[in-house]
Structure formats: structure tokens, C-alpha cells
Design a protein around this motif. Structure first.
Motif, short mmCIF file in Angstrom:
data_model
loop_
_atom_site.label_atom_id
_atom_site.label_comp_id
_atom_site.label_asym_id
_atom_site.label_seq_id
_atom_site.Cartn_x
_atom_site.Cartn_y
_atom_site.Cartn_z
N MET A 1 0.83 -1.20 0.00
CA MET A 1 0.00 0.00 0.00
C MET A 1 0.86 1.25 0.00
O MET A 1 0.56 2.20 -0.71
N SER A 2 1.93 1.23 0.81
CA SER A 2 2.81 2.40 0.86
C SER A 2 3.54 2.61 -0.45
O SER A 2 3.79 3.76 -0.84
N LEU A 3 3.87 1.51 -1.14
CA LEU A 3 4.54 1.64 -2.44
C LEU A 3 3.62 2.31 -3.46
O LEU A 3 4.06 3.18 -4.21
N ALA A 6 3.47 5.94 -2.64
CA ALA A 6 4.71 6.62 -3.03
C ALA A 6 4.75 6.87 -4.54
O ALA A 6 5.19 7.94 -4.99
N ILE A 7 4.28 5.92 -5.32
CA ILE A 7 4.24 6.10 -6.78
C ILE A 7 3.26 7.21 -7.15
O ILE A 7 3.56 8.06 -8.01
N VAL A 8 2.13 7.24 -6.50
CA VAL A 8 1.13 8.28 -6.79
C VAL A 8 1.66 9.66 -6.40
O VAL A 8 1.51 10.63 -7.15
N VAL A 9 2.33 9.75 -5.24
CA VAL A 9 2.91 11.03 -4.81
C VAL A 9 3.97 11.49 -5.80
O VAL A 9 3.99 12.66 -6.22
N GLY A 10 4.84 10.59 -6.23
CA GLY A 10 5.86 10.95 -7.20
C GLY A 10 5.27 11.38 -8.53
O GLY A 10 5.74 12.34 -9.15
N SER A 11 4.22 10.69 -8.96
CA SER A 11 3.56 11.05 -10.23
C SER A 11 2.92 12.43 -10.13
O SER A 11 2.99 13.23 -11.07
N LEU A 12 2.27 12.70 -8.99
CA LEU A 12 1.63 14.01 -8.82
C LEU A 12 2.66 15.13 -8.79
O LEU A 12 2.46 16.20 -9.39
N LEU A 41 -0.95 14.09 0.26
CA LEU A 41 -0.80 12.64 0.23
C LEU A 41 0.51 12.20 0.85
O LEU A 41 0.59 11.15 1.50
N LEU A 42 1.55 13.03 0.69
CA LEU A 42 2.85 12.72 1.31
C LEU A 42 2.74 12.77 2.83
O LEU A 42 3.27 11.89 3.53
N ILE A 43 2.04 13.76 3.36
CA ILE A 43 1.84 13.85 4.82
C ILE A 43 1.05 12.64 5.31
O ILE A 43 1.37 12.05 6.34
N PHE A 44 0.02 12.26 4.54
CA PHE A 44 -0.79 11.11 4.91
C PHE A 44 0.05 9.83 4.93
O PHE A 44 -0.05 9.01 5.84
N THR A 45 0.89 9.66 3.93
CA THR A 45 1.75 8.47 3.86
C THR A 45 2.79 8.48 4.97
O THR A 45 3.08 7.44 5.57
N ALA A 46 3.35 9.65 5.26
CA ALA A 46 4.36 9.75 6.31
C ALA A 46 3.76 9.46 7.68
O ALA A 46 4.47 8.98 8.59
N GLY A 47 2.48 9.74 7.87
CA GLY A 47 1.82 9.47 9.14
C GLY A 47 1.58 7.99 9.38
O GLY A 47 1.26 7.58 10.49
N GLY A 48 1.73 7.19 8.34
CA GLY A 48 1.55 5.75 8.48
C GLY A 48 0.14 5.33 8.17
O GLY A 48 -0.81 5.83 8.77
#
Length: 115
Positions: A1-3, A6-12, A41-48
């Protein structure tokens, strides 16, 4: 899920930066909006990402019982969404006013705002 996140964040981020490098002011604003969404989305992902319960104190208890989701990233994202919406609304009004004054949305053709 995190991968996947991460791909979506990088694409955005990539799409947003690409659009901000274009000559059109409309694409600049769309790119700015995409960068805001990527940051949220990066903050959301970093929060776990977790499937834990909401951080609510149940009736008759005085403290939270783990496991519970961290509410800080959600509060930060909610604040960022409100601020981002305000910035986007201001930018749209500025684009409209600029198009009325200059007659184009091409940044290279905007030599002066004097009419």
C-alpha cells in the motif's frame, strides 16, 4: 500500500512540476494544485497507513486504549486542504482578471499589464 502511495505522490509531483514549467498561466495553476494534493498525500503516507480504530475515548474510560489511528496527519491535511482551496480560489480570480486586462494566458506574451 505504501509503495502505491509513493508512486502516486511521485507522479503528482512530476506532473505538477511539468505543468508549472509550461507557458500557460492556467497550466501553472493546475500544476500548483497538483503539488498541493501531492503534499497532502505525502503527509498522509508519512503518518503511516493503518487500519486501527479512531482516536475516541469510550464512555466510562479516561484514556485511549491502543491501537488507535494517529489524528495529527489528518488534522494537518484538513488544514492544508482549506488553505489550498483558498489559494486556488484567489489564483482563479487573478487569472480571470489578468485575462481581462491582457487578453491572453501565455506568460511570454504578457509584456505589460497596462492597457
Amino acid at each position: 500500500m505504501s509503495l502505491i502511495l509513493a508512486i502516486v505522490v511521485g507522479s503528482l509531483y512530476a506532473t505538477g512540476l511539468y505543468l508549472m514549467a509550461r507557458r500557460s498561466i492556467v497550466k501553472l495553476i493546475i500544476g500548483l494544485s497538483l503539488l498541493g494534493h501531492a503534499s497532502n498525500l505525502l503527509i498522509f503516507t508519512a503518518g503511516g497507513v493503518s487500519t486501527d480504530g479512531p482516536p475516541l475515548v469510550k464512555r466510562g474510560m479516561e484514556t485511549l486504549n491502543p491501537p488507535y489511528a494517529d489524528p495529527l496527519p489528518q488534522a494537518l491535511i484538513l488544514t492544508a486542504i482549506v488553505i489550498g482551496f483558498g489559494v486556488l480560489a484567489f489564483a482563479l480570480v487573478m487569472i480571470h482578471r489578468t485575462h481581462e486586462a491582457v487578453g491572453t494566458d501565455d506568460l511570454d506574451l504578457m509584456k505589460s499589464t497596462d492597457v
